[in-house]
Design an enzyme around this catalytic site. Structure first.
Site, mmCIF file in Angstrom:
data_model
loop_
_atom_site.group_PDB
_atom_site.id
_atom_site.type_symbol
_atom_site.label_atom_id
_atom_site.label_comp_id
_atom_site.label_asym_id
_atom_site.label_seq_id
_atom_site.Cartn_x
_atom_site.Cartn_y
_atom_site.Cartn_z
ATOM 1 N N GLN A 168 0.807 -1.218 0.000
ATOM 2 C CA GLN A 168 0.000 0.000 0.000
ATOM 3 C C GLN A 168 0.843 1.272 0.000
ATOM 4 O O GLN A 168 0.324 2.345 -0.315
ATOM 5 C CB GLN A 168 -0.931 0.007 1.213
ATOM 6 N N CYS A 208 -10.707 -0.060 4.005
ATOM 7 C CA CYS A 208 -9.311 -0.160 3.598
ATOM 8 C C CYS A 208 -8.736 1.231 3.445
ATOM 9 O O CYS A 208 -9.402 2.142 2.933
ATOM 10 C CB CYS A 208 -9.206 -0.921 2.276
ATOM 11 N N LEU A 209 -7.480 1.386 3.881
ATOM 12 C CA LEU A 209 -6.817 2.674 3.727
ATOM 13 C C LEU A 209 -6.600 3.014 2.255
ATOM 14 O O LEU A 209 -6.461 4.185 1.906
ATOM 15 C CB LEU A 209 -5.469 2.657 4.460
ATOM 16 N N HIS A 250 -6.973 -9.712 5.500
ATOM 17 C CA HIS A 250 -7.135 -8.523 4.654
ATOM 18 C C HIS A 250 -5.771 -8.013 4.156
ATOM 19 O O HIS A 250 -5.589 -7.750 2.964
ATOM 20 C CB HIS A 250 -7.848 -7.436 5.462
ATOM 21 N N GLU A 251 -4.814 -7.895 5.082
ATOM 22 C CA GLU A 251 -3.495 -7.371 4.692
ATOM 23 C C GLU A 251 -2.720 -8.365 3.838
ATOM 24 O O GLU A 251 -1.954 -7.965 2.948
ATOM 25 C CB GLU A 251 -2.689 -7.004 5.942
ATOM 26 N N HIS A 254 -3.405 -7.940 0.249
ATOM 27 C CA HIS A 254 -2.633 -6.869 -0.393
ATOM 28 C C HIS A 254 -1.311 -7.398 -0.936
ATOM 29 O O HIS A 254 -0.851 -6.978 -2.005
ATOM 30 C CB HIS A 254 -2.358 -5.739 0.605
#
Length: 295
Positions: A168, A208-209, A250-251, A254
């Site tokens: 990210q 999410c960021l 979730h991470e 990514h």
């Protein structure tokens, strides 16, 4: 029965009388020493005064009752087959187009002060193609890696959020930082993470960021066991449940170039893409208007 004040006065009068009598005896040379005699006689005099005041002896007095509440035992239970929970760490609302929206970031966390100077990194936003890059394993555990991890924590806390993957911030290495504690004092670093086991099912609203302001429900495993390395390269395993389990999965998506919006329908993804592009244009226009024109 007389009151405690009267009993105390009677006891003091008795002690005073005994002291006077002992003083006279010492003056006549009949005592073995005033201090010794008083120490020997006072307990007897007090006991006599207590009997005259009808006060029960100490052995018969009722001790105050003290109640202890047993501590509830913490039982680690297996995740049920389907479990629904909702993170309430941020305010959500519903926009006219039906999308669930909220603050510009996933969760509210105050910016953490640090004595070590760290740099805030720019977080890539959907649909940036760099978010689709698959991260590579970390092979060097040096000062540069430690600095990157500290910068990622600083960026995550300032966003604010509870998890951040290196992808990210446009660093395509398999690094994850997480802190889901309420006091924001339990940072977790996962380097080269692997999910060894999954159990149960949990349904949670995720944000999410990299997809700011958008929230939707995603189903994931309710409990996972993850194997990873810490910042020194040491290998460890950890069981994760509920919000931590959701955050880890979730991470880790990514790191594989996947976003939580990929679990949604194509119609929803298109609406999210258009909404974010519109917001980015509006932000750029506001910044341009805020810059004073050169004379």
């Amino acid at each position: 029965m007389i009151g405690a004040g009267a009993a105390g006065a009677a006891a003091l009068d008795a002690v005073a009388g005994a002291g006077a009598a002992l003083g006279a005896a010492d003056a006549a040379g009949l005592g073995g020493g005033g201090i010794t005699s008083v120490c020997a006689v006072v307990p007897c005099v007090l006991a006599q005064a207590a009997r005259s005041a009808d006060i029960p002896p100490a052995s018969r007095r009722r001790a105050p009752r003290i109640f202890f509440e047993p501590m509830a035992a913490y039982n680690v239970m297996k995740a049920p087959r389907v479990r629904r929970f909702r993170s309430k760490l941020c305010i959500r609302s519903r926009s006219p187009d039906g999308l669930q929206t909220g603050p510009s970031r996933w969760n509210h966390f105050p910016h953490r002060d640090s004595k070590i100077p760290m740099a805030l990194k720019t977080i890539l936003e959907f649909p940036d193609p760099r978010l689709r890059t698959r991260a590579q394993p970390v092979t060097r555990f040096d000062a540069g890696l430690h600095r990157l991890i500290d910068d990622m924590f600083e960026t995550m806390y300032a966003a604010p959020g509870i998890g951040l993957a290196a992808t990210q911030v446009d660093v395509h290495q398999r690094i994850i930082v997480i802190d889901v504690s309420e006091a924001h004092n339990d940072p977790v670093v996962l380097i080269n993470p692997e999910i060894m086991a999954r159990e149960g099912e949990a349904s949670a609203e995720e944000g999410c960021l990299s997809v700011p302001g958008i929230f939707d429900e995603v189903k994931r495993a309710g409990r996972v066991r993850v194997r990873a390395q810490d910042r020194t390269g040491a290998v460890f395993e950890r069981d994760c449940e509920e919000l931590l389990a959701v955050c880890v999965q979730h991470e880790m998506d990514h790191l594989e170039g996947k976003l939580f919006v990929d679990y949604l329908s194509s119609l929803k993804r298109d609406r999210i893409r258009k909404r974010l592009e519109k917001e980015r244009k509006a932000r750029a226009q506001r910044r341009a208007e805020a810059v004073p024109q050169a004379l």
